[in-house]
Design an enzyme around this catalytic site. Structure first.
Site, PDB file in Angstrom:
ATOM      1  N   ARG A 188       0.544  -1.262   0.095  1.00 46.95           N
ATOM      2  CA  ARG A 188       0.314   0.116  -0.233  1.00 46.95           C
ATOM      3  C   ARG A 188       1.168   1.624  -0.003  1.00 46.95           C
ATOM      4  O   ARG A 188       2.054   0.968  -0.378  1.00 46.95           O
ATOM      5  CB  ARG A 188      -1.283  -0.105   0.825  1.00 46.95           C
ATOM      6  CG  ARG A 188      -0.543  -0.430   2.849  1.00 46.95           C
ATOM      7  CD  ARG A 188       0.759   0.049   3.251  1.00 46.95           C
ATOM      8  NE  ARG A 188       0.358   1.406   3.308  1.00 46.95           N
ATOM      9  CZ  ARG A 188       1.163   2.648   3.357  1.00 46.95           C
ATOM     10  NH1 ARG A 188       2.756   1.452   3.411  1.00 46.95           N
ATOM     11  NH2 ARG A 188       0.773   3.502   3.936  1.00 46.95           N
ATOM     12  N   GLY A 189       0.247   2.500  -0.311  1.00 48.66           N
ATOM     13  CA  GLY A 189       1.248   3.821  -0.064  1.00 48.66           C
ATOM     14  C   GLY A 189       0.904   3.845  -1.246  1.00 48.66           C
ATOM     15  O   GLY A 189       1.146   2.964  -2.346  1.00 48.66           O
ATOM     16  N   ALA A 190       0.560   5.250  -2.182  1.00 51.26           N
ATOM     17  CA  ALA A 190       0.280   5.525  -3.328  1.00 51.26           C
ATOM     18  C   ALA A 190       2.243   4.786  -4.083  1.00 51.26           C
ATOM     19  O   ALA A 190       1.813   4.693  -5.246  1.00 51.26           O
ATOM     20  CB  ALA A 190       0.469   6.878  -3.313  1.00 51.26           C
ATOM     21  N   ARG A 196      -7.979  -0.246  -6.730  1.00 52.56           N
ATOM     22  CA  ARG A 196      -7.709   1.178  -6.009  1.00 52.56           C
ATOM     23  C   ARG A 196      -8.254   2.422  -6.443  1.00 52.56           C
ATOM     24  O   ARG A 196      -7.483   2.465  -7.132  1.00 52.56           O
ATOM     25  CB  ARG A 196      -6.311   1.121  -4.743  1.00 52.56           C
ATOM     26  CG  ARG A 196      -6.162  -0.486  -3.983  1.00 52.56           C
ATOM     27  CD  ARG A 196      -5.585   0.021  -3.003  1.00 52.56           C
ATOM     28  NE  ARG A 196      -6.159   0.685  -1.774  1.00 52.56           N
ATOM     29  CZ  ARG A 196      -5.668   1.426  -0.782  1.00 52.56           C
ATOM     30  NH1 ARG A 196      -4.425   1.289  -0.259  1.00 52.56           N
ATOM     31  NH2 ARG A 196      -6.232   2.042   0.145  1.00 52.56           N
ATOM     32  N   GLN A 251      -1.364   2.195  10.590  1.00 50.96           N
ATOM     33  CA  GLN A 251      -0.262   2.205   9.485  1.00 50.96           C
ATOM     34  C   GLN A 251       1.192   2.973  10.070  1.00 50.96           C
ATOM     35  O   GLN A 251       2.073   2.732   9.841  1.00 50.96           O
ATOM     36  CB  GLN A 251      -0.658   2.930   7.743  1.00 50.96           C
ATOM     37  CG  GLN A 251      -1.198   2.534   7.105  1.00 50.96           C
ATOM     38  CD  GLN A 251      -2.971   1.930   6.524  1.00 50.96           C
ATOM     39  OE1 GLN A 251      -3.258   2.778   8.044  1.00 50.96           O
ATOM     40  NE2 GLN A 251      -3.616   2.290   5.472  1.00 50.96           N
ATOM     41  N   ASP A 291      -1.788  11.121  -1.788  1.00 50.74           N
ATOM     42  CA  ASP A 291      -2.669   9.994  -2.997  1.00 50.74           C
ATOM     43  C   ASP A 291      -2.702  10.788  -4.376  1.00 50.74           C
ATOM     44  O   ASP A 291      -2.843   9.622  -4.818  1.00 50.74           O
ATOM     45  CB  ASP A 291      -3.996   9.395  -2.041  1.00 50.74           C
ATOM     46  CG  ASP A 291      -3.385   7.514  -1.222  1.00 50.74           C
ATOM     47  OD1 ASP A 291      -2.974   8.364  -0.282  1.00 50.74           O
ATOM     48  OD2 ASP A 291      -3.037   7.241  -1.470  1.00 50.74           O
ATOM     49  N   ASN A 346      -5.377  12.598   1.429  1.00 52.36           N
ATOM     50  CA  ASN A 346      -4.759  11.368   1.693  1.00 52.36           C
ATOM     51  C   ASN A 346      -5.442  11.007   2.785  1.00 52.36           C
ATOM     52  O   ASN A 346      -6.711  10.559   3.302  1.00 52.36           O
ATOM     53  CB  ASN A 346      -3.207  12.312   2.396  1.00 52.36           C
ATOM     54  CG  ASN A 346      -2.269  11.149   2.991  1.00 52.36           C
ATOM     55  OD1 ASN A 346      -1.313  10.244   2.329  1.00 52.36           O
ATOM     56  ND2 ASN A 346      -2.281  11.318   4.018  1.00 52.36           N
ATOM     57  N   LYS A 347      -5.571   9.735   3.274  1.00 50.29           N
ATOM     58  CA  LYS A 347      -5.859   8.742   4.290  1.00 50.29           C
ATOM     59  C   LYS A 347      -6.202   9.958   5.169  1.00 50.29           C
ATOM     60  O   LYS A 347      -5.688  10.652   6.069  1.00 50.29           O
ATOM     61  CB  LYS A 347      -3.892   7.931   5.486  1.00 50.29           C
ATOM     62  CG  LYS A 347      -4.656   7.387   6.221  1.00 50.29           C
ATOM     63  CD  LYS A 347      -5.705   5.928   5.637  1.00 50.29           C
ATOM     64  CE  LYS A 347      -5.373   5.395   4.457  1.00 50.29           C
ATOM     65  NZ  LYS A 347      -6.150   4.660   4.248  1.00 50.29           N
TER      66      LYS A 347
END
Ligand code: MRU
Length: 352
Positions: A47-49, A90, A200, A241, A251-252
């Site tokens: 995960r993570g852009a 995603r 995370q 993101d 973002n998150k």
């Protein structure tokens, strides 16, 4: 301490550190077909852009390598189908679509070259995916170096989610800035927001910073306001993101709240992201697709139900911070400040 990596091509497969098992277990998954790669992205094994983009690129190379096609039209069809499948994993991280775009172009270039054959296209796709991964680490290092000046000596840096080496091919974006500041001798200390529901911050940011010997303290998401009010935070830095053309930042989930708090407490709120996270085709934050994930990640914690059965929950995985709350955006090409629309456009202008 053993060396670790986020994602790599190893012996004809895509190998990645399974982030669902951290910090308890460091185990690597070897993925042998594109469906397995798509599921690993959907299920947050990776995960993570930027890491999602790198993994998808390797997934396309894997689809080509494992395709039974002997002729170019069939191979092109299989590559297109792989891109389509990966594009539906995603929706928010624009790096995914950017990486798939690069792979589609590499496929077309190789297939349209004089004397092209299927083997040549497979090689070209693997080369493209591997250079995308290598470039990602170099970009993070440049971004970190550009942003280090924003981190004063002994700064107490609050971050959210994981925008570190685990979220990229290595070094990280927001944590890349922290790493570069630490390498410059500035002794930053990190407050890592736990980041409900996937944790995370608690599981991943704390894991990688502790391994690097960078002081990190985990706080639950609701503690940020209190710590800022007490003067225990000097600045906030997060990843992204997707950054819209006007500077709005997805973002998150929980990032927007931090930006509001930072403004209230007159603290700088920085966003660190590579240019591949900037989406000039999306005019503003309202147009950014926000992923809604399944309820189980909210209703359960480590397999244990924490919400009474039958009670509905919400799970938007990202939020949008309006550009007006962003102090600066750090990229590998330098620091962009308001007016963001102009500064972000300039990042893509060819040098005169
Ligand atoms: O759901 P995730 O873990 O993929 O969300 C990740 C984030 O929100 C990160 O902050 C963002 O992708 C930047 S990573 C350098």
């Amino acid at each position: 301490m053993s060396e670790w990596f986020t994602v790599r091509w190893v012996d004809g497969g895509v190998v990645l550190l399974d982030q669902r098992r951290l910090p308890g277990e460091e185990c690597y998954l070897t993925l042998r077909d594109v469906e397995a790669v798509a599921r690993a992205i959907e299920e947050l094994a990776v995960r993570g852009a930027p890491a999602i983009g790198c993994t998808a690129a390797l997934g396309v190379a894997l689809a080509a390598a494992t395709s039974p096609a002997r002729e170019l039209p069939e191979l092109r069809r299989d590559v297109a189908a792989a891109c389509e499948r990966l594009a539906h994993t995603r929706p928010t991280a624009v790096n995914l679509f950017w990486a798939l775009g690069r792979m589609r172009e590499a496929c077309e270039r190789a297939a349209d070259a004089p004397g092209a054959d299927a083997a040549g296209v497979r090689d070209a796709l693997l080369r493209e995916a591997q250079s995308l991964v290598e470039e990602d680490v170099a970009i993070c290092r440049r971004l970190g170096a550009a942003g280090a000046e924003l981190v004063p000596d002994d700064a107490r840096v609050l971050t959210h989610c994981n925008a570190g080496a685990l979220a990229t091919a290595g070094y990280g974006t927001a944590l890349g800035v922290v790493r570069a500041a630490a390498e410059a001798g500035r002794k930053p200390q990190v407050l890592a927001d736990e980041t409900r529901p996937f944790l995370q911050g608690a599981r991943l940011t704390a894991w990688e910073l502790a391994r690097d010997g960078i002081p990190v303290t985990v706080v639950t998401d609701g503690m940020a306001a209190h710590l800022m009010q007490r003067g225990e935070v000097d600045l906030v830095i997060v990843g992204a993101d997707r950054i819209a053309a006007n500077g709005d930042v997805a973002n998150k989930i929980g990032t927007y709240g931090l930006a509001v708090l930072a403004a209230r407490h007159e603290l700088p709120f920085y966003v660190a992201a590579p240019r591949s996270t900037v989406d000039l085709d999306t005019p503003d934050g309202a147009a950014i697709p926000i992923e809604e994930r399944g309820p189980a990640e909210v209703t359960h914690l480590a397999g244990q139900a924490i919400v009474p059965e039958g009670v509905p929950v919400r799970h938007p995985a990202f939020d949008v911070t309006p550009a007006e709350l962003v102090t600066a955006i750090v990229t590998e090409s330098g620091i962009v400040r308001a007016p963001f629309a102009e500064g972000l456009r300039a990042l893509f202008r060819p040098p005169a």
